[in-house]
Enzyme design. Structure first.
Site, mmCIF file in Angstrom:
data_model
loop_
_atom_site.group_PDB
_atom_site.id
_atom_site.type_symbol
_atom_site.label_atom_id
_atom_site.label_comp_id
_atom_site.label_asym_id
_atom_site.label_seq_id
_atom_site.Cartn_x
_atom_site.Cartn_y
_atom_site.Cartn_z
ATOM 1 C CG MET A 1 -1.874 -1.149 1.354
ATOM 2 S SD MET A 1 -3.174 -1.160 -0.172
ATOM 3 C CE MET A 1 -3.976 -2.578 0.482
ATOM 4 C CG ASP B 1 -6.257 -5.084 3.024
ATOM 5 O OD1 ASP B 1 -6.086 -6.289 3.347
ATOM 6 O OD2 ASP B 1 -4.999 -4.594 3.113
#
Length: 609
Positions: free
Chosen positions: A27, A139
């Protein structure tokens, strides 16, 4: 100094001072920095450069991050700023001084049941707030949950970022989220919703409470297939200490069909709260004493058993002498005195360990908690033990223990044979030692196996003459503590009412206490029954009896208040106490009958192959 560090510092110069890199992953890269204007530490998350150069991904990331920045919740890491500058896309968020849940479990193993439940409830609150704002995390996993070092508070980060970094067409093979935690519908390529977050939270609960995942796989594809097709075991099998109600709540999160899961994160959080509320709190001084009592219990039981075994063997040898027993190279009279010496020493050790309990008992008394508080506290502990037990988990150790007992018994026979042999004096001494130790282990095992409920004989001794004797010694020359308002404390209402009633009774004139001698015992019995019923308040019948028992305690407290104020004749109070006593006896009979039925059912339940 990494290239990202240099580029970011140049882009934010004058506004933020970048200190160091905190971590990196799919990320992006996270840096610790200082806000120059506000003089506070912040975390800056930099979008991976390969995605920042793609216009669609960059625009989507900024849109999602700005949406998440509108979330304000105590358990969500706040986003202060979302920006793109000099080809870099980043956002500034609050810095949490601590570690992720994933790091915590990898470092120290699973969380204690109470900590795991609190953490999961806090994350569920955060998800519920986000879902109400139209934001789905997509997530949820331990590495996206931060645990504040000072307060232990759980804070969720990376809301919506997983969605921002995926394409609009999951059919291309990409999956939003992490394979170990992804929901079945997302694994199939669907665009998950709030119920998908609940599935991922259920997997996270597994890691927090059990220290492992419900599914294991050698590849991402294998994990995705397991989430889609395999039924997970109950979390209670991996973490048997969890309360059953919480375990069932987590199991529901992991159902394959989204419609079968909890309808919302709010509903799941409420169920976790209900499971937590059934774990009654024991006051810290009482809990400390109970822990010390349990620690001493094993040592005292072992020493006392060894003393009994040695004394029995000494008496046995004396009888052998009377009938003319001979034959071993070490004279039986010496063995007799060896066993007698062992009996005296081990008995003295048991007595010394019990006397060491005087100091923690004195600490309890200084805090206003006497021996009569222990019955209710033990009821709380036993209720939690029963809640944590599962049939399989309880039976498997029992089978292993029986095998151990059989081996120990066989060794005991061999030790006696060696003690009375005529091989050598050293072997006789070795046999004597084994003849004491092995029966001691056998009897200790039988002590444990003979208890079908969570209560042990040592627990009962605490409420009996042994416990009372310890508290009499501890209370010598100790001034009684000043009465406090028990109902203002954090304890369960039943215990607080009992403490208040005891304080009122202690403040009565001596003549009134003499006229009502069994009130303290009645208070303790009602407390114990109330806490036993509180553990199963979901059962309508037990719930009604719980309310009635607490009402009886309340009635007793009010009557004692009236007696202190001379607003009720002692004869009327005696009649009311008699009615309360009859009610308490009826509750005791019902609870005893339920325990007996439960014991019979456990005894008849077949052992699984």
């Amino acid at each position: 100094m990494s290239p990202e560090f240099s580029a970011l510092q140049e882009a934010v110069a004058g506004r933020f001072s970048v200190i160091r890199e905190l971590g990196r992953g799919g990320m992006g890269v996270v840096f610790l920095a200082r806000d120059v204007a506000l003089e506070r530490l912040v975390a800056i998350k930099l979008l991976p450069p390969m995605l920042a150069t793609e216009p669609t991904a960059r625009a989507r990331f900024l849109r999602e991050a700005r949406t998440v920045a509108g979330l304000t919740h105590p358990h969500i890491v706040p986003i202060h700023l979302v920006e793109e500058r000099d080809g870099l896309v980043f956002f500034v968020m609050g810095f949490v001084d601590g570690e992720t849940l994933g790091d915590r479990v990898r470092r120290a193993g699973p969380l204690a049941p109470g900590e795991a439940m609190q953490m999961i409830q806090e994350v569920a609150w955060a998800l519920a707030h986000a879902h109400r704002g139209g934001v789905v995390h997509r997530d949820v996993k331990p590495d996206n949950i931060l645990l504040d070092r000072e307060t232990g508070r759980a804070m969720v980060t990376d809301f919506g970022i997983a969605r921002a970094l995926t394409t609009d067409t999951p059919g291309d093979g990409s999956v939003a989220g992490t394979p170990q935690y992804v929901s079945p519908e997302v694994a199939r390529g669907a665009d998950g919703d709030a119920r998908s977050d609940l599935y991922s939270l259920g997997v996270t609960a597994w890691v927090a409470a059990a220290g492992r995942l419900p599914f294991e796989g050698s590849s991402a594809a294998a994990l995705l297939l397991a989430h889609v097709h395999s039924l997970p075991p109950s979390i209670a099998t991996a973490a048997p200490r969890l309360p059953l109600r919480f375990a069932q709540a987590v199991d529901r999160c992991l159902l394959k069909a989204p419609d079968e899961r909890w309808p919302s994160a709010d509903a799941f959080a409420a169920e976790v709260d209900a499971a937590r509320s059934r774990i009654a709190r024991v006051p810290a001084p009482v809990r400390a004493f109970l822990r010390e009592w349990d620690a001493v219990g094993g040592e005292v039981a072992t020493a006392a058993t060894a003393s009994l075994v040695a004394l029995t063997e000494s008496v046995g040898l004396h009888l052998y002498d009377l009938i003319g027993f001979t034959g071993n190279s070490l004279d039986s009279s010496i063995l007799k005195w060896v066993f007698a010496l062992i009996a005296v020493l081990t008995a003295g050790l048991a007595k010394a360990r019990i006397l060491q309990l005087v100091a923690p008992a004195r600490a309890m008394l200084r805090n206003g908690y006497g021996h009569d508080r222990l019955a209710a506290a033990q009821a709380i502990e036993l209720a939690q033990r029963d809640e944590e037990r599962t049939g399989t988990a309880a039976r498997a150790p029992r089978r292993e223990a029986w095998l151990l007992l059989a081996g120990t018994a066989a060794g005991t026979v061999g030790a006696f044979a060696l003690a009375f042999s005529d091989l050598s004096g050293w072997l006789n001494v070795l046999g004597c030692t084994g003849a004491v130790l092995l029966p001691t282990l056998t009897l200790r095992g039988l002590w444990r196996l003979g208890t079908r409920s969570g209560e042990t004989p040592w627990d009962r001794l605490l409420r009996g003459p042994v416990g009372r004797a310890v508290f009499r010694l501890a209370g010598a020359r100790l001034d009684a503590p000043a009465a406090t308002s028990a109902l203002e404390g954090p304890e369960p209402t039943a215990i607080a009412l009992g403490q208040a009633a005891r304080s009122l009774y202690a403040g009565l004139p001596a003549a009134a206490r003499i006229a009502l001698p069994d009130v303290p015992a009645l208070i303790a019995a009602l407390e114990r029954d109330a806490m036993a019923l509180r553990a199963s308040a979901d059962d309508p019948g037990r719930s009604e009896r719980f309310i009635a028992t607490v009402s009886a305690l309340e009635t007793l407290r009010l009557d004692l208040l009236r007696l202190q104020a001379h607003a009720v004749p002692s004869t009327e109070l005696t009649e009311q106490i008699e009615r309360v006593r009859e009610f308490g006896a009826e509750v005791d009979r019902r609870l005893a009958a339920e325990r007996e039925v439960r014991g019979l059912l456990e005894a008849r339940e077949p052992t699984p192959a």
